[in-house]
Design an enzyme around this catalytic site. Structure first.
Site, PDB file in Angstrom:
ATOM      1  N   TYR A  96      34.310   4.753  25.223  1.00 36.77           N
ATOM      2  CA  TYR A  96      34.019   3.399  26.180  1.00 36.77           C
ATOM      3  C   TYR A  96      32.731   2.990  25.594  1.00 36.77           C
ATOM      4  CZ  TYR A  96      37.216   4.838  29.936  1.00 36.77           C
ATOM      5  OH  TYR A  96      38.306   4.928  30.780  1.00 36.77           O
ATOM      6  N   LYS A 131      40.203  17.543  21.057  1.00 35.32           N
ATOM      7  CA  LYS A 131      41.438  16.965  20.336  1.00 35.32           C
ATOM      8  C   LYS A 131      40.790  17.113  18.965  1.00 35.32           C
ATOM      9  CE  LYS A 131      45.697  15.576  19.877  1.00 35.32           C
ATOM     10  NZ  LYS A 131      46.598  16.352  19.838  1.00 35.32           N
ATOM     11  N   ASP A 162      45.931  17.581  25.231  1.00 33.87           N
ATOM     12  CA  ASP A 162      47.525  17.550  25.468  1.00 33.87           C
ATOM     13  C   ASP A 162      47.792  18.968  26.048  1.00 33.87           C
ATOM     14  OD1 ASP A 162      46.701  18.663  22.881  1.00 33.87           O
ATOM     15  OD2 ASP A 162      48.587  17.997  21.987  1.00 33.87           O
ATOM     16  N   ASP A 216      38.819  10.402  32.186  1.00 36.67           N
ATOM     17  CA  ASP A 216      39.599   9.530  32.729  1.00 36.67           C
ATOM     18  C   ASP A 216      40.973   9.748  33.241  1.00 36.67           C
ATOM     19  OD1 ASP A 216      39.870   6.813  34.074  1.00 36.67           O
ATOM     20  OD2 ASP A 216      40.734   6.236  32.306  1.00 36.67           O
ATOM     21  N   ASP A 262      43.013  11.184  36.749  1.00 35.92           N
ATOM     22  CA  ASP A 262      44.057  10.717  37.556  1.00 35.92           C
ATOM     23  C   ASP A 262      45.278  11.927  37.814  1.00 35.92           C
ATOM     24  OD1 ASP A 262      42.827   8.216  37.677  1.00 35.92           O
ATOM     25  OD2 ASP A 262      44.967   7.237  37.502  1.00 35.92           O
TER      26      ASP A 262
HETATM   27  C1  IPM Z   1      37.788   5.245  36.721  1.00 34.00           C
HETATM   28  C2  IPM Z   1      38.174   3.773  35.964  1.00 34.00           C
HETATM   29  C3  IPM Z   1      37.304   3.063  35.203  1.00 34.00           C
HETATM   30  C4  IPM Z   1      37.193   3.906  34.099  1.00 34.00           C
HETATM   31  C5  IPM Z   1      37.859   1.790  34.796  1.00 34.00           C
HETATM   32  C6  IPM Z   1      37.963   0.638  35.897  1.00 34.00           C
HETATM   33  C7  IPM Z   1      36.889   1.229  33.666  1.00 34.00           C
HETATM   34  O1  IPM Z   1      39.235   3.969  35.650  1.00 34.00           O
HETATM   35  O2  IPM Z   1      36.615   5.160  37.237  1.00 34.00           O
HETATM   36  O3  IPM Z   1      38.253   6.191  36.665  1.00 34.00           O
HETATM   37  O4  IPM Z   1      37.988   4.195  33.142  1.00 34.00           O
HETATM   38  O5  IPM Z   1      36.302   4.683  34.017  1.00 34.00           O
HETATM   39 MN    MN Z   2      40.539   6.180  35.869  1.00 34.34          MN
END
Ligand code: IPM
Ligand code: MN
Ligand code: NAD
Length: 375
Positions: free
Chosen positions: A153, A202, A235, A259, A263
């Site tokens: 990032y 990775k 992976d 990140d 999720d």
């Molecule tokens: C998160 C979000 C952020 C990230 C985005 C909005 C930049 O997806 O906090 O997980 O990737 O960190």
């Molecule tokens: Mn996110």
């Protein structure tokens, strides 16, 4: 001497007298709905515990961008620096490119205050419908420690070449200091839990950044002989999180890998609406930021249906960080009892609105024996 809470040199004393000063940025989409819910629950818990919270709300985000061309005012970060914490909803608007909204608000906050740890509990709460057949809630209990200010990032890159023949680079930058401190933080947390760390890598394909990541993690591991650890390619980690979630305790990962995997972690928890995070600064005078993991969810916005549990959980993380662990526990206890009673929003198979769910959590807090669930 002065009573002015803005008085910088009296910051600590002012905090003791007036409580903690929290900057609220509800943001876009469902952000304002889940943050309003979280504030009510935090206020109830703080009031019961005798903890003062002073909320200062900032109306920043995509509407401001439309009006002014900026996601926050030019001195926005300086304003946040005056607070003890930031409570953040979400950014993102279908009509504005996502890289504009995130680089205009959320990423600058993380970077300015050096919030190097993104702390993300991935815990499946009893009562939530299982997404993995045959698994029990205790098998999904991991803590992600995501590097939060460098790595992939970075605003480093360029686009060259003529239209139709473009060449684009996007550079990730890792520092020894950055990898070392986040790894150390993760090992410390592992020591408090089940004493196991997975380092997401990775290094088979990324022969510069991730080979170095592995080296630094291995060095830091030498200081924690009492904690077991393993490197694991991202992976393979994604695969194993689904197949054998119980094998994960603490997980340390780079910004992008963390990140993506959180999720997936939210899916294991049962809904993105449940996932919470803390962006932690190491600097005593600077604010950490607390937010749900999810985004602005335009498909749900304005309908009073979003699950505010992740924002409420993030509020508990904030209370803990502000030095009010009792109030934090009260929030989590009420949240968990409400969910265990299956009083939940639509994403979890229930029928409650955002506000109805929030009221149930507050009611649960007021009746600690759990006898409030009969109505
Ligand atoms: C998160 C979000 C952020 C990230 C985005 C909005 C930049 O997806 O906090 O997980 O990737 O960190
Ligand atoms: Mn996110
Ligand atoms: P999202 O997290 O907004 O939504 C993903 C899915 O999860 C959707 O199906 C949504 O309905 C569901 N969901 C999210 N929050 C929920 C909740 N509280 N209750 C119930 N269901 C919920 O991710 P996206 O769709 O990829 O992104 C939408 C926008 O949000 C984009 O502009 C993106 O850049 C932004 N975003 C911001 C943040 C942040 O501010 N921290 C995080 C992620 C995405």
């Amino acid at each position: 001497m002065t009573d002015d809470p803005q008085e910088g040199s009296l910051g600590a004393a002012a905090t003791a007298r007036r409580g903690h000063s929290v900057a609220v940025i509800p943001g876009d989409g469902i952000g304002p709905e889940v943050i309003a819910a979280g504030r009510e629950v935090i206020d109830a818990a703080a009031h019961a515990a005798g903890v003062g919270i002073e909320w200062i709300s900032y109306d920043w985000g995509s509407a401001l961008y439309r009006a002014t061309g900026r996601m926050m005012p030019e001195d926005g970060l300086d304003l946040l620096a005056e607070h003890d914490a930031v409570y953040f909803g979400a950014v993102g608007d279908p009509g504005i490119p996502d890289h504009i909204t995130v680089w205009g608000l959320i990423l600058p906050i993380r970077k300015r205050f050096d919030q190097f740890v993104n702390y993300r509990p991935v815990r499946w709460l009893p009562g939530v419908p299982a997404r993995l057949a045959g698994r029990l809630p205790h098998e999904v209990d991991m803590l992600f420690v995501r590097e939060n200010v460098e790595g992939e990032y970075m605003d480093i890159g360029e686009r060259s070449g003529h239209a139709g023949d473009e060449v684009v680079t996007q550079t990730a930058r890792f520092t020894r200091r950055g990898i070392e401190r986040v790894t150390r933080y993760a090992f410390e947390r592992a020591r408090e839990r089940r004493r196991h760390l997975t380092s997401v890598t990775k290094s088979n394909a990324l022969k510069h950044s991730m080979v170095f990541w592995d080296e630094v993690v291995a060095e830091v591991a030498g200081d924690y002989p009492d904690v077991g650890w393993r490197p694991m390619h991202v992976d393979a980690a994604a695969y194993e999180m689904v197949m054998e979630p119980g094998k994960f305790d603490v997980v340390v990962a780079s910004n992008l890998f963390g990140d993506i995997l959180t999720d997936l972690g939210a899916a294991l928890q049962g809904s993105l609406g449940l996932a919470a995070s803390a962006n932690l600064t190491p600097r005593p005078g600077d604010p950490s930021a607390f937010e749900p993991v999810h985004g602005s969810a335009p498909n749900l916005a304005g309908r009073n249906v979003a699950n505010p549990a992740g924002a409420i959980w993030a509020g508990a993380l904030m209370l803990d960080d502000l030095g009010a662990p009792g109030a934090a526990r009260a929030v989590m206890d009420a949240l968990e009892r409400t969910i265990a009673a299956r009083d939940v929003t639509q994403d979890l198979g229930g029928s409650l609105s955002t506000t109805q769910f929030t009221n149930r959590v507050i009611a649960a807090m007021k009746s600690p024996n759990g006898d409030d669930h009969d109505g």
